[in-house]
Design a protein around this motif. Structure first.
Motif, PDB file in Angstrom:
ATOM      1  N   LEU A   1      40.011   6.645  15.879  1.00 11.33           N
ATOM      2  CA  LEU A   1      40.417   5.433  15.177  1.00 11.33           C
ATOM      3  C   LEU A   1      39.916   5.459  13.736  1.00 11.33           C
ATOM      4  O   LEU A   1      40.638   5.123  12.795  1.00 11.33           O
ATOM      5  N   GLU A   2      38.672   5.918  13.565  1.00 10.88           N
ATOM      6  CA  GLU A   2      38.127   5.939  12.209  1.00 10.88           C
ATOM      7  C   GLU A   2      38.932   6.898  11.321  1.00 10.88           C
ATOM      8  O   GLU A   2      39.247   6.582  10.169  1.00 10.88           O
TER       9      GLU A   2
ATOM     10  N   GLU B   1      50.172   5.322  12.340  1.00 12.11           N
ATOM     11  CA  GLU B   1      50.500   5.329  13.758  1.00 12.11           C
ATOM     12  C   GLU B   1      49.373   5.926  14.592  1.00 12.11           C
ATOM     13  O   GLU B   1      49.236   5.580  15.762  1.00 12.11           O
ATOM     14  N   VAL B   2      48.612   6.824  13.981  1.00 18.30           N
ATOM     15  CA  VAL B   2      47.533   7.450  14.731  1.00 18.30           C
ATOM     16  C   VAL B   2      46.527   6.402  15.207  1.00 18.30           C
ATOM     17  O   VAL B   2      45.906   6.555  16.249  1.00 18.30           O
ATOM     18  N   MET B   3      46.414   5.306  14.456  1.00 16.92           N
ATOM     19  CA  MET B   3      45.466   4.262  14.855  1.00 16.92           C
ATOM     20  C   MET B   3      45.873   3.552  16.137  1.00 16.92           C
ATOM     21  O   MET B   3      45.039   3.001  16.837  1.00 16.92           O
ATOM     22  N   LEU B   4      47.191   3.527  16.412  1.00 20.34           N
ATOM     23  CA  LEU B   4      47.678   2.636  17.469  1.00 20.34           C
ATOM     24  C   LEU B   4      47.123   2.990  18.846  1.00 20.34           C
ATOM     25  O   LEU B   4      46.612   2.133  19.559  1.00 20.34           O
ATOM     26  N   LEU B   5      47.246   4.256  19.195  1.00 20.23           N
ATOM     27  CA  LEU B   5      46.929   4.626  20.568  1.00 20.23           C
ATOM     28  C   LEU B   5      45.448   4.457  20.894  1.00 20.23           C
ATOM     29  O   LEU B   5      45.112   3.863  21.921  1.00 20.23           O
ATOM     30  N   PRO B   6      44.530   4.939  20.024  1.00 22.55           N
ATOM     31  CA  PRO B   6      43.113   4.684  20.318  1.00 22.55           C
ATOM     32  C   PRO B   6      42.824   3.191  20.470  1.00 22.55           C
ATOM     33  O   PRO B   6      42.114   2.772  21.391  1.00 22.55           O
ATOM     34  N   MET B   7      43.430   2.391  19.596  1.00 23.04           N
ATOM     35  CA  MET B   7      43.166   0.958  19.666  1.00 23.04           C
ATOM     36  C   MET B   7      43.680   0.377  20.972  1.00 23.04           C
ATOM     37  O   MET B   7      43.020  -0.455  21.596  1.00 23.04           O
TER      38      MET B   7
END
Lengths: 596, 552
Positions: A140-141, A161-167
């Motif tokens: 996320l970071e 978009e990379v943030m979405l899945l971890p969140m």
């Protein structure tokens, strides 16, 4: 560009390390070589990683602290992009690994690394699937930092978009009772926004044409790297100019230059009777305001914030919301200035509506965390108002300084809210860890039981309230002042919101911290604040006071860049928008540059 | 005046042509054919009876793959891309960059597929030779589909790909569901083939030829002269009937009903084969037919336009318009219905079947954009075909990966229900991460290969809009595609939700599935490209661009 030479760019490794070090550590942690039982080791590794990234970002932002300034470090007072990194990635589409920081992005980068470090420290109470949690946290970071430093729209979108899945997983696995609902709602809202954004990106890409830019503009927007030799530069410029077909670009700086041309192709192209510029602006705006969030697309926020575990709430409120504001400031306005002007009422109106609505909603909450969540909606309304107000004065009395005030205020508000909201969520989390409920009605008398904690908490809540001398005040007052020129109604409404804010925060403080005695459940668990918690809370309180007393520290970074962007756009308004009749000279320049 | 016909010269010409031109470019198919024979012979000879049929098949496919790779590499990159176009076997087949690319995709898939089935163990030792002979036979048909240049060949190829597939669907001999799937598939397939054949004969009857480029010229003449009433009507009807046959192979709505039933009934391995190879071939065939009939033959390097003038050939615009509407409408409906129907599924294979249907919709959007831009912008057409070709390339890994995981999990869980996957992350995190990568790639989120494919398809739609080709229709497709991406999120994510959020069933006695094992290595090998092509897709894109060259 010669790839061997481009690997020696001064900022390549520092910026890449800031963005990708967390992902790298996440990859190593996820390997089976790290046994699942060693929770303490994983926690410390994560904390150490985030700390290293924080130090790196401070090294970039504040070179004086580390001795002489290198070429990769930030030079205060220069408005343009610094520490630019440029490597080819997908040549068929001209997609580049293009990173850089300026006065708008750098403070947000430092805020991100700082809050991530604190959130990593706040993750100690997480005991379920520790390894997976920290891997996702680090991913996320990387996503968040990548968004702030990318200057290529494709790259920006990838990080976005990379943030979405971890969140999604962080909320969905480690969240509260309604976590699954909250997680899918968050994902769905954001994905809807990003798909719209993708459409806008494609529209802009296929309408853009680098041949319209002058050689100076090509250099300024790093399409042709200014670091190259003059001869190589000239060749690169010529190859663009001599191209037979339009040369499309994802370069955000170049898109902004194209959007501000007198004969901007974005303004000329039409889709279903509306200019492409307006379509792109609206699509991007929807994508960004979902993140901000703004009424009426804010409903994911209370759920996500309430259900998320404390450190993730801190990240959500402190950083993720800023991504929306950053996107509007970095992309919407510079690339689509005409649409920005025409839709100023929309942006300002949305801002004020969320401000007032968020404040009233916060007043009505019984859940402590939910109240804080709604306060975020209200506070981010100021950001929207400040960003929107600045292009609105055109046609009336011409005052770019008033616009600049609004944007600077919005930027400050974003940073201040990052500190205060993360602090507020953390303070709620500290209480929740002890008594396992968040019902405002059942608190009271905490001050007697946890005096140090209560003092810090009250300071943070006052910062959120916007008390003069604390960080929340500066941004709100600047935004309110600047909006006076645009619309007195909106200015009055935003000033009035301050009273509502005071009401819900003071009332909450009264119900939670004051009072004679704690009568709610688990009263015997109200132990004093631990050193670990203190080490998270104290820096936040310190910064809230510091930025309230000496806002100059932040303005030194923010103002040059913001002022120049506003000046450029003010100039654009005068040149292109307000004076189409007096345009022959301008049109000639445009034709010249097109002919070249 | 033609020279007098001389049987001897004719024969010599034909033989030299076949030996010198056609057969060398037909080597991959010859490899497949030889392998099939070898597989069957091995069974009869006592010495070779114990040879592992998977190894034999893999060897044959390896040779074919090598030739296909050489063919693709020898295509002239840049420069005159049409120079590589050759008509084989007196015009029955055509060899060009699309043939070369799709053949490579099919054979590459086949190689991975054989390895995967060998590991997952669905064809047991007894059945191995039958299974691989059927798979290779169907693949041979699929290669021919991608190269068909003549409607007789087209029909033959489709049947050749279909008939072994019917048998494959019934592979699990003892299971009722499997037999039912095979029967259903066969009946549907026979119906669709019949309709297609009828349509083809209508078209051939009116146009007087079966050779696709010549048909295009005749079609242009009909369109140019204008309607004499019946002719155009019959032609449109024939075209629609042909579309039925293609839609069946693509599993496009409303001819998709076989797909979920067959996938559910048949083994996961068979589903993987049908959803990837069969789809790639069907899309290639759709491109063949659309461009064969819709683009003036002169621009495809066929010198003899039979005296049709440029103005006559321009009349093909109407044909393309008709085709764009049919394909675009079908794409929009297929995509939406596939995604909506996937919601309610509780069986993983059924869910993947509907996902396949939805992805056929996305692929057809790219085809629609390509046809729309044909005759408007050459680079745009090329980009759109490239997007479709790229999509096919990544789809191999995404879907094969998904089915491989389903098969591997079936072997350890004995179930293909989604609910059986509950809480799998506790015991086997590796396989869950692999599944997450594949499913998220199918949603189309970066940085995974599925995102790039979707990005390319959407960008070709936007390019069509920007160049003013069939603008309103392309806008509608773009909006439909975007919305579908959002709604597809639910069902893919639900699988991940079950795997990670839900508690595992109490009665599961499952040994943890280690990623460091042979099946684990296969799954990893299939999933890594999904990530790799999402981050670094220049190479695959360059190859796909070669395929796109066929249309420029």
């Amino acid at each position: 560009m010669d790839p061997a030479a481009s690997l020696t760019q001064p900022a390549l490794w520092p910026l890449t390390a800031i963005v990708f070090l967390p992902a790298l550590v996440a990859a190593v942690l996820s390997l089976p070589i790290v046994p699942r039982g060693r929770d303490e080791f994983i926690r410390w590794t994560t904390l150490l990683t985030t700390a290293v990234v924080f130090v790196l970002s401070v090294w970039m932002a504040w070179p004086q602290l580390f001795g002489a300034a290198g070429p990769a470090q930030f030079r205060l007072g220069e408005p343009g992009m610094q520490a630019v990194v440029k490597l080819p990635w997908i040549e068929a589409f001209g997609i580049e690994y293009l990173l850089g920081v300026d006065g708008i992005s750098l403070p947000l980068v430092v805020l991100t690394t700082f809050l991530s470090m604190l959130a990593a420290a706040a993750s100690w109470p997480i005991t379920k699937h520790v390894k997976a949690y920290h891997v996702l946290f680090l991913l996320l970071e990387t996503g968040m930092l990548g968004v702030f430093v990318s200057l290529d729209f494709f790259l920006f979108y990838v990080f976005w978009e990379v943030m979405l899945l971890p969140m999604y997983f962080l909320i969905g696995i480690w969240g509260g009772p309604r976590r699954e609902y909250a997680a899918i709602k968050f994902f769905l809202y954001t994905l809807l926004g990003s798909v719209l954004m993708l459409l806008a990106i494609l529209m802009l890409y296929f309408t853009s044409d680098l041949r319209q830019l002058s050689p100076e503009q090509l250099l300024a927007s790093h399409v042709v790297s200014p670091a190259l030799d003059a001869g190589v530069q000239a060749d690169a410029v010529r190859s663009i100019k001599d191209a037979r077909a339009p040369v499309h670009t994802f370069n955000l700086l170049a898109l902004a230059q194209i959007g501000q041309l007198p004969d901007s192709p974005f303004a000329a192209a039409r889709v279903w009777g509306m200019s492409l510029e307006k379509w792109a602006f609206l699509l991007l705006l929807v994508g960004f305001v979902i993140k901000v969030p703004v009424v009426p697309v804010h409903t994911w926020l209370p759920d996500a914030h309430v259900e998320a575990p404390t450190p993730i709430s801190m990240i959500l409120a402190g950083i993720l919301l800023k991504l929306g504001g950053y996107g509007i400031l970095r992309i919407c306005y510079p690339v689509c200035p005409g649409a920005g002007l025409d839709f100023a009422w929309l942006v300002c109106g949305l801002g004020v509506v969320s401000m007032v609505y968020g404040a009233f909603a916060a007043l009505a909450q019984k859940d402590f965390k939910r109240m804080v969540a709604y306060s975020s909606v209200s506070h981010m309304g100021y950001v929207m108002l400040g960003l929107g107000v600045w292009s609105a004065v055109a046609g009336q009395e011409y005052r770019w300084d008033a616009w600049a005030q609004g944007v600077n205020g919005a930027m400050f508000q974003m940073l201040a809210h990052g500190i205060s909201s993360a602090g507020m969520f953390f303070m709620v989390g500290v209480l929740y860890d002890r008594v396992h409920h968040r019902n405002l009605e059942e608190f009271g008398g905490i001050f007697n039981r946890m005096p140090v904690y209560s003092g810090l908490a009250i300071a943070v809540f006052f910062a959120g309230l916007g008390l003069p001398g604390l960080c929340g005040f500066i941004g709100e007052v600047l935004v309110t002042l600047s909006s006076w020129n645009y619309s007195r109604v909106l200015a009055v409404a935003s000033a009035f919101t301050v009273i509502l804010t005071a009401a819900y925060i003071l009332w909450a403080i009264q119900r939670v911290y004051l009072g004679a005695e704690y009568k709610g459940p688990h009263g015997d668990h109200l132990t004093p604040i631990t050193p670990r918690e203190l080490s998270i809370a104290a820096p936040l309180v310190f910064l809230a006071i510091l930025f309230g007393v000496a806002p100059q520290i932040l303005f030194n970074y923010v103002t040059p860049t913001v002022n120049r962007q506003v000046e450029t756009l003010a100039d654009w308004t005068k040149r292109v928008h307000d004076a189409p009749a007096a345009a022959p000279a301008v049109a000639k320049v445009g034709a010249d540059s097109a002919a070249r | 005046m033609n020279p007098p016909l001389n049987l001897g010269t004719l024969l010599t010409d034909s033989i030299t042509n076949t030996l010198d031109v056609s057969l060398p470019l037909f080597r991959p198919e010859l490899c497949l054919a030889a392998t099939i024979v070898l597989l069957l012979v091995c069974r009869m000879l006592p010495v070779l009876r114990h040879a592992d049929s998977a190894v034999v098949a893999l060897g044959g496919v390896g040779f074919g793959l090598w030739y296909a790779w050489c063919d693709l590499k020898s295509l002239p990159a840049g420069g005159d891309l049409l120079a590589g176009r050759q008509e084989l076997f007196t015009g029955l087949l055509v060899y060009d960059s699309l043939t070369a690319y799709v053949r490579l995709v099919i054979l590459g898939f086949l190689a991975l597929y054989i390895v995967f089935t060998r590991v997952s163990g669905i064809p047991d030792r007894e059945d191995g030779a039958d299974f691989y002979a059927l798979v290779l036979g169907a693949s041979l048909g699929m290669c021919l589909m991608s190269a068909a240049n003549h409607i007789l060949m087209l029909f033959m190829a489709v049947e050749m790909a279909s008939v072994p597939s019917y048998a494959l669907a019934g592979l699990l001999k003892g299971r009722k569901a499997s037999s039912e799937a095979a029967l259903k598939y066969a009946v549907y397939g026979a119906g669709a083939a019949g309709i297609m054949l009828y349509g083809l004969s209508l078209m051939a009857g009116i146009l007087g030829t079966c050779h696709l480029p010549s048909m295009a010229v005749e079609l242009a003449k009909v369109a140019h002269v204008g309607s004499d009433g019946g002719g155009v009507m019959v032609l449109s009807l024939g075209g629609l009937m042909l579309a039925v046959g293609l839609a069946f192979k693509l599993s496009a709505v409303p001819f998709h009903f076989w797909c979920p039933d067959v996938f559910e009934g048949a083994a996961a391995e068979v589903g993987a084969f049908l959803s990837v190879a069969s789809k790639a071939a069907a899309v290639a065939l759709l491109l063949r037919v659309a461009f064969g009939l819709g683009v003036p033959a002169a621009s495809l390097g066929v010198p003899a336009a039979n005296g049709a003038s440029a103005a006559t050939l321009a009349a093909l615009g109407d044909t393309r318009h008709f085709m764009v509407y049919v394909v675009a409408l079908m794409a929009a409906v297929t995509c939406t219905l596939g995604n909506l129907a996937a919601y309610g599924q509780t069986n993983m294979k059924r869910l993947l079947a509907y996902s396949t249907v939805a992805h056929a919709g996305y692929l057809m959007m790219g085809v629609a954009a390509a046809i729309a831009m044909a005759g408007v912008t050459a680079t745009g057409t090329r980009d759109a075909v490239t997007a479709v070709a790229f999509y096919l390339g990544t789809y191999v890994f995404m879907n094969l990966g998904a089915f491989a995981i389903v098969a591997v999990l079936r072997n350890s869980l004995r179930s293909e229900e989604i609910s059986a996957y509950a809480g799998l992350v506790r015991t086997s995190p590796g396989i869950v991460v692999a599944m997450a990568a594949v499913l998220v790639s199918l949603i189309g989120l970066p940085p995974l290969a599925g995102f790039v494919s979707k990005f390319l398809v959407f960008s070709s739609l936007v390019e069509a809009i920007a160049s003013g080709a069939e603008r309103p229709l392309m806008l509608v497709l773009l909006v439909v595609g975007g919305l579908n991406t959002v709604i597809s999120l639910f069902y893919y994510l639900r699988v991940l939700k079950v795997m990670t959020f839900d508690p595992p069933p109490a009665d599961r006695a499952l040994e943890p599935f280690p990623l460091v094992s042979v099946p684990g290595a296969v799954v990893t090998g299939l999933v890594l490209p999904v990530v790799g092509f999402g981050l670094f897709w220049s190479g695959l894109y360059a190859a796909a661009q070669l395929a796109g060259a066929f249309a420029s």
